[in-house]
Design a protein around this motif. Structure first.
Motif, PDB file in Angstrom:
ATOM      1  N   PHE A 138     -64.009   5.360  -4.886  1.00  0.00           N
ATOM      2  CA  PHE A 138     -63.302   6.317  -5.809  1.00  0.00           C
ATOM      3  C   PHE A 138     -64.134   5.193  -7.162  1.00  0.00           C
ATOM      4  O   PHE A 138     -63.925   4.522  -7.072  1.00  0.00           O
ATOM      5  N   TRP A 145     -60.383  10.910 -11.019  1.00  0.00           N
ATOM      6  CA  TRP A 145     -60.975   9.467 -10.153  1.00  0.00           C
ATOM      7  C   TRP A 145     -62.130  10.772  -9.491  1.00  0.00           C
ATOM      8  O   TRP A 145     -61.715  11.469  -8.590  1.00  0.00           O
ATOM      9  N   LEU A 147     -65.404  10.412  -5.625  1.00  0.00           N
ATOM     10  CA  LEU A 147     -65.003  10.547  -4.175  1.00  0.00           C
ATOM     11  C   LEU A 147     -66.949  10.008  -4.662  1.00  0.00           C
ATOM     12  O   LEU A 147     -67.453  11.530  -4.436  1.00  0.00           O
TER      13      LEU A 147
END
Length: 637
Positions: A138, A145, A147
């Motif tokens: 992350f 955020w 990924l």
């Protein structure tokens, strides 16, 4: 936003990875050791990232198995944390790497909503020999955020992975315990309310203190003596077995081969010398060194020397092959010689195995051992170590690995005389007959000898399983019975001998019981059943775990108040598959423990059939492990 990250694996794999996480700053370094979340430190200092039990999460189960999960509350992560790296690793106490896995996946779920939502799944297959992987991370993008997948591996394991990101790791001393294994240190560096050492200076230990949740799986092939010998011609050998003559010549060849491989294959040599209580260092080996002792010329079979700096450890070697026993007077002569020259030990090697209470196959006056150690290592144990290292890729140098495989070929050939434990001894037939006739007395020396042989059989089976599974299988020998009767009294009264094997990850010890009166041998394992669910539910779970077990497998159910070895209910597996209510307790109590048992014939009576007893027991244990032990899971409360 709270999310979970779970590591999932193929349920048929031996690999059971651990999940971990690193909280990194803008330089991709941890701020302090508290930013490393793993099995010995299950939460970071803020509590934003923590390891949790996946069974406690309200997430639909999947076809793949799963280990511990990470719960991440992104709203609590510190502003100076820019990346959260998700890792998986394999305990370095096992020989396994990720190449032993079929597929490893990471599944990310959002659990803030009423219905859990899968955000991402990332799978890796065709893995290499890494012991630690960085799967994904992350990372901050402005106020959000994001990924992304990583897929980077570390062959050396979790420790080097953590160190490369700034974590300070404690050095783990490898001290040998009484069992001959390297004990794992107690967990250090865990976050707790009373921890007075600041995280910025604390070092952590990556030595795993977790118990394996399942035992390793048995390979689909066996280790017969005729490996690679099915061609038209005999393949050339590094260690020749052609034209072996007398017993003396056989012993010289065996000792020369053993010492050459100890000196030439680094990892094997260190493991064998460690079992002989030698320090770690540069190993040198010599064949038939000559000494003067009591005005005679004395030639031990060999000599081991381990040097570390200015210190050195030296041991004389005495070896026997075939069924030739070690001789007390000869061993004592070498002890005297070692003491005279200031050597550290005498190492004996033979096909003999020490029994339950024995440190050595021959009885030596303890006063002679005040300055010289006496160590015995059997050919069974040597073969087990060699096969473990060959099978489970524990030799770094490919040429040394080939040399060790050639040594295994030599050990397994019948002409080498290094057959290990093969039969129950010359007194087996008479004791077996006396037990059936009820004429055996507890003070009979032959009863003592047969009990000792049985203990050697248990140790032999443990060594065989160790080399197949790549883990240390430890024999557990019974002491006195609860009524204070001795082993021989038990044999005389009931005709029964028993011993157990402790296998890492198994639900309990595997007990081997030999009944000379009924001429049957049995294997059993227990499964503890915490919780208050119905017995039928527990039966269904057990039956699903062992789908390939023999229909005549017996299941015994015990309650918390069951007395001794008497079960509350018993049934055969074939009946429970159709009707799981067969183990329901009459008064409605729930079963708290199952014992699963398989039984087979004991084997022949005498002559060569003394070895049939060993073969029959070996075969039953292997079948029991394959069908039952490797599939049963520890039930969590």
């Amino acid at each position: 936003m709270t999310i979970t990250v779970r590591v999932a694996f193929d349920t048929d794999d031996v690999v059971r990875p651990d999940v971990s996480a690193l909280l990194l700053d803008d330089q991709r370094r941890v701020r302090n050791s508290g930013d490393f979340v793993f099995f010995n430190q299950p939460t970071d200092e803020s509590g934003a990232v923590r390891i949790v039990d996946p069974s406690a999460l309200e997430i639909e189960p999947e076809q793949l198995g799963q280990v511990d999960a990470l719960a991440i509350d992104l709203s609590r992560v510190g502003g100076d944390v820019h990346n959260i790296v998700i890792c998986a690793s394999i305990d370095d106490s096992t020989p396994l790497t990720f190449t032993d896995a079929s597929v490893i996946s990471v599944v990310v779920n959002d659990i803030d909503n009423a219905v859990s939502q899968t955000l991402a799944t990332y799978s890796i297959s065709a893995l290499d020999r890494e012991r630690a992987l960085m799967f994904m991370e992350f990372y901050r993008r402005g106020a959000e955020w994001k990924l992304r997948a990583l897929g980077e591996g570390y062959a050396e394991g979790l420790g080097p992975l953590a160190v490369s990101h700034g974590v300070e790791i404690e050095n783990e001393p490898e001290t040998v315990g009484d069992t001959g294994t390297v004990p794992r240190p107690e967990p250090r560096g865990e976050i707790s309310a009373g921890d007075s050492q600041p995280a910025s200076t604390r070092k952590v230990s990556t030595a795993s203190t977790k118990k394996p949740t399942r035992p390793p799986r048995l390979p689909q092939w066996s280790l017969g003596p005729d490996l690679a010998e099915d061609g038209e011609w005999d393949r050339a050998r590094l260690f020749s077995v052609s034209a072996i003559g007398s017993g003396n010549e056989r012993e010289r060849r065996a000792v020369s081969a053993l010492l050459a491989v100890i000196g030439g294959v680094r990892e094997f040599g260190r493991e064998v010398t460690r079992r002989c209580a030698a320090p770690t260092g540069q190993i040198e080996t010599f064949i038939e060194p000559q000494f003067r002792h009591d005005d005679d010329t004395v030639r031990p079979d060999g000599l081991l020397r381990v040097r570390r700096g200015r210190k050195e450890w030296v041991a004389l070697v005495e070896a026997k092959t075939l069924s030739n026993p070690l001789k007390a007077d000869q061993v004592e002569k070498y002890i005297d010689l070692a003491r005279e020259h200031g050597f550290d030990a005498v190492v004996t090697v033979s096909n003999q195995l020490p029994g339950a209470q024995d440190d050595h196959p021959v009885l030596i006056d303890k006063r002679k051992l005040r300055k010289v150690d006496l160590v015995h290592i059997s050919w069974d144990e040597i073969r087990s170590v060699a096969i473990q290292m060959s099978m489970h890729s524990r030799i770094e140098d490919s040429t040394q690995g080939w040399v060790l495989r050639e040594f295994v070929r030599y050990l397994q050939h019948p002409s080498s005389g290094l057959h290990g434990f093969t039969d129950m001894g010359p007194l087996w037939v008479s004791v077996r007959s006396a037990v059936k006739d009820r004429t055996l007395g507890p003070a009979d020396k032959s009863a003592v000898e047969v009990c000792n042989q049985f203990d050697q059989l248990i140790r032999h089976i443990g060594l065989d399983l160790s080399c197949l599974l790549g883990v240390t299988v430890t024999p557990i020998f019974p002491r006195d019975r609860p009524d204070r009767t001795t082993r021989t009294q038990q044999l005389a009264d009931s005709g029964v001998m028993f011993g157990s094997l402790r296998i890492p990850g198994a639900t309990g010890p595997v007990t081997v019981e030999m009944d000379l009166r009924s001429e049957r041998v049995s294997c059993a394992i227990s499964q503890e059943l915490p919780g208050t669910s119905r017995t039928q539910t527990k039966v269904k779970n057990l039956v699903r775990q062992i789908p390939d077990a023999r229909p005549d497998t017996r299941i015994d159910a015990f309650t918390s108040s069951s007395s001794g070895t008497t079960p509350a209910r018993s049934s055969l597996l074939k009946s429970l598959r159709d009707d799981p209510s067969g183990l329901d307790i009459d008064d409605g109590r729930s079963a708290r423990r199952f014992i699963v048992t398989q039984t087979g014939p004991l084997g022949g009576r005498g002559g060569q059939s003394r070895g049939n007893v060993v073969n029959a027991t070996n075969k039953l244990v292997a079948q029991f492990y394959k069908e039952i032990v490797q599939n049963m899971r520890v039930v969590r409360g």
